[in-house]
Every structure is written in structure tokens, then in C-alpha cells.
Write a protein that holds these residues in place. Structure first.
Motif, short mmCIF file in Angstrom:
data_model
loop_
_atom_site.label_atom_id
_atom_site.label_comp_id
_atom_site.label_asym_id
_atom_site.label_seq_id
_atom_site.Cartn_x
_atom_site.Cartn_y
_atom_site.Cartn_z
N TYR A 139 6.78 -16.92 -1.68
CA TYR A 139 8.15 -17.57 -1.23
C TYR A 139 8.17 -19.06 -1.47
N ILE A 158 14.97 -11.62 0.28
CA ILE A 158 13.58 -11.07 0.11
C ILE A 158 13.41 -9.41 0.48
N THR A 168 7.46 -8.82 4.00
CA THR A 168 9.12 -9.54 4.07
C THR A 168 9.31 -10.06 5.40
N THR A 171 7.00 -12.70 6.27
CA THR A 171 7.16 -14.08 5.51
C THR A 171 8.19 -14.76 6.24
N PRO A 183 15.60 -17.24 3.94
CA PRO A 183 16.44 -16.47 2.83
C PRO A 183 17.45 -16.03 3.19
#
Length: 314
Positions: A139, A158, A168, A171, A183
Motif C-alpha cells: 500500500y 483495498i 486488507t 493494512t 483508501p
């Protein structure tokens, strides 16, 4: 309770009659080869994309990770495209760019987004927290290098399924704690979020639906070095101290899945802390049905749900 989907029941019967060995019996290396060879047989027929590029992205501690970019059409630096950063499933042990090629092509073409599929390092060769840190590093790499490929760093989604859903969620948590931008959205497809299999679904669906307790134990045994690591939010995102300030989540769960409650509990925790979370249950299907589009109609419903979730934010 809705019954098992007829197509799903037929596939389970066919798999049972084929008497393929379980992953623990085959071991990690043979299991990876088995999945890469056989999963495309029952997966969706992939839609065509404009272009595909095999590249490398930065992983944790200087690692170079294989990755694949899928472009729905020509890009330009004047009109950068949104991108889905995708982490495949497989219990941190199996799965690859190859085994998820059909899904990534389909999402790229249907959603009109670039898909960046990342091959994080796998267990048991790479133990916890390698996969989580590889995902977070990917990322970071994408935020810094999006423009190099005509991608819009301000329009990143993501997503991932199963272990990829765990990565995901982790992150997004790590990005928040590092003061980084979130995101636009996180797509969590039947993610693992708990560390100890403490849910009722884990008990209810522990046998008979392909992802069994012995297989889960094998996956986690490959990845983890101690039970203490099960409490780390990079492995069990549900256990993070706070779930505030995260990207809105779209969470898909399968009815007959030992991880179904993991998704439910995570949606509840996100909402409690003020993070929007939409939870969608797909009845009659089992864990892994994202990749069964060649034989299970409900897989196409999941693909379309993911596409709609992305299009709402881009």
C-alpha cells in the motif's frame, strides 16, 4: 435457514467423489501447485482486459514482491485511473497471482478500475507478521508509485478475500496508526478477524464445507509462531483497540462458512466506532465461492456486489 445452493451442493459432491487430498496431507508446496492448477477449472471465464503487466512492488524489509496490473483501457497521466489493490486468500499459505487471475480480470473489466494483484510472501517459509507487513508495504508503494503507471493515488480501494481480507483490514489499521491516508474503501470478502475461533459459526460449520477446522489449524500453524500472536491486530483485526478513522467497509460473508461470524463481528465493531460498514450475506454457499464462478451462479452475484461497492466510491 436457507438450504445449501443446488449448484454448491453439486460441486461439494463432485469434490468429495474426486477424493482429492486435503491441504495438510499434501503440504504447502504441493497445495500451492494443486490450487494454481485446479482453481481455474471451476472459476469464472475471465473477461478481456486492455492490458496486463507483471511488475514488482516493495515488500517488508526490502523484499521484492511479484505483482500484476490489469488495465481496463488505455490510461494517461492526464486522466489517471482508480485502482483496486488486491490481496488473495489462502490461509497465508497458498494462493497466488495465477490462481486469482480470472477474478482480477473480471473485477477490472466490470468495475472499470485497474487491479493491482500482489503476491505477498507465504507461510511456513514466511512467518507472521510477514504477510501483513508485505501488504502494508505494498500500500505504501502504491501511494508513492501510482502516478508512474497512470493511476490515481487518491482513488485507491483495498480488497481481499479470506486471509486477503484479514490483510486488507490490517493494512487499513496500520495506515491509520501511521498517520497515513486511508483508501476510499475496504472490500472484505469473508475475512478472518478473530484469533481463536471463538465464534458459533466456527463451531457450526467446522466440518463438511471444505474449509474445516483441521485445515484452518494447519494454515494458522504455518503462519504463527505462538498463541500470543493471535492477539495481534495484524492477524486478528477485531482485537484492535479502536476501529475509528478507518475507510468505509463493504463486507461479504458466506452462510455456510466457519468465518461468517468474523465478518459479522467486524462490521459491528466498525459501526460501533463510527466507521461505516455494509454487511452482505450470500446464502447457500461456502467459504471460497468467490472463485467458483464457472459452476456457481452466486459467485457472479458476489462479483457484481464488489463492483457496485467500488463504483459507489470512485
Amino acid at each position: 435457514m436457507p438450504p445449501l445452493d443446488s449448484d454448491m451442493a453439486d460441486l461439494l459432491d463432485r469434490l468429495a467423489r474426486a477424493k482429492a487430498p486435503d491441504y495438510p496431507e499434501m503440504g504447502a508446496v504441493l497445495s500451492r501447485a494443486f490450487v494454481d492448477k485446479n482453481l481455474p477449472v471451476i472459476d469464472v471465464k475471465p473477461l478481456p482486459v486492455h492490458e496486463m503487466q507483471d511488475i514488482h512492488v516493495d515488500g517488508w524489509q526490502g523484499a521484492s514482491l511479484n505483482a500484476r496490473l490489469y488495465f481496463p483501457h488505455q490510461t494517461s497521466w492526464a486522466s489517471p485511473l482508480p485502482v483496486l489493490l488486491w490481496f488473495h486468500g489462502g490461509g497465508f499459505t497458498i494462493g497466488s497471482i495465477a490462481s486469482y487471475d480470472a477474478v482480477c480480470r473480471t473485477l477490472c473489466a466490470k468495475a472499470d478500475v485497474v487491479v493491482l494483484s500482489v503476491e505477498y510472501r507465504l507461510a511456513p517459509e514466511a512467518k507472521f507478521p510477514t504477510a501483513a507487513m508485505d501488504a502494508f508495504s505494498a500500500y505504501q508503494w502504491l501511494l508513492s508509485h501510482a502516478a508512474d503507471y497512470g493511476l490515481d493515488a487518491q482513488k485507491i480501494i483495498i480488497g481481499g478475500d479470506s486471509a486477503g481480507g484479514t490483510l486488507t483490514a490490517a493494512t487499513c489499521l496500520m495506515a491509520r496508526d501511521a498517520g497515513m491516508v486511508q483508501p476510499l474503501s475496504q472490500l472484505l470478502v469473508y475475512p478472518g478477524t478473530c484469533g481463536f475461533g471463538e465464534t458459533s459459526a466456527y463451531t457450526q460449520y467446522a466440518t463438511g464445507y471444505r474449509l474445516t477446522k483441521p485445515i484452518i489449524d494447519w494454515f494458522f500453524g504455518n503462519y504463527l509462531s505462538s498463541d500470543e500472536e493471535r492477539n495481534d491486530y495484524r492477524f486478528a483485526p477485531l482485537y484492535a483497540e479502536s476501529h475509528a478513522g478507518l475507510a468505509p467497509a463493504w463486507i461479504a460473508i458466506a452462510q455456510y462458512d466457519p468465518l461468517a461470524d468474523d465478518g459479522r463481528l467486524y462490521a459491528e465493531k466498525l459501526r460501533k466506532d463510527g466507521t461505516p460498514a455494509e454487511l452482505v450475506q450470500y446464502d447457500g454457499v461456502i467459504h471460497g465461492f468467490l472463485n467458483f464462478g464457472g459452476v456457481i451462479a452466486r459467485a457472479h452475484e458476489l462479483h457484481d456486489g464488489m463492483v457496485a461497492a467500488m463504483q459507489r466510491v470512485i
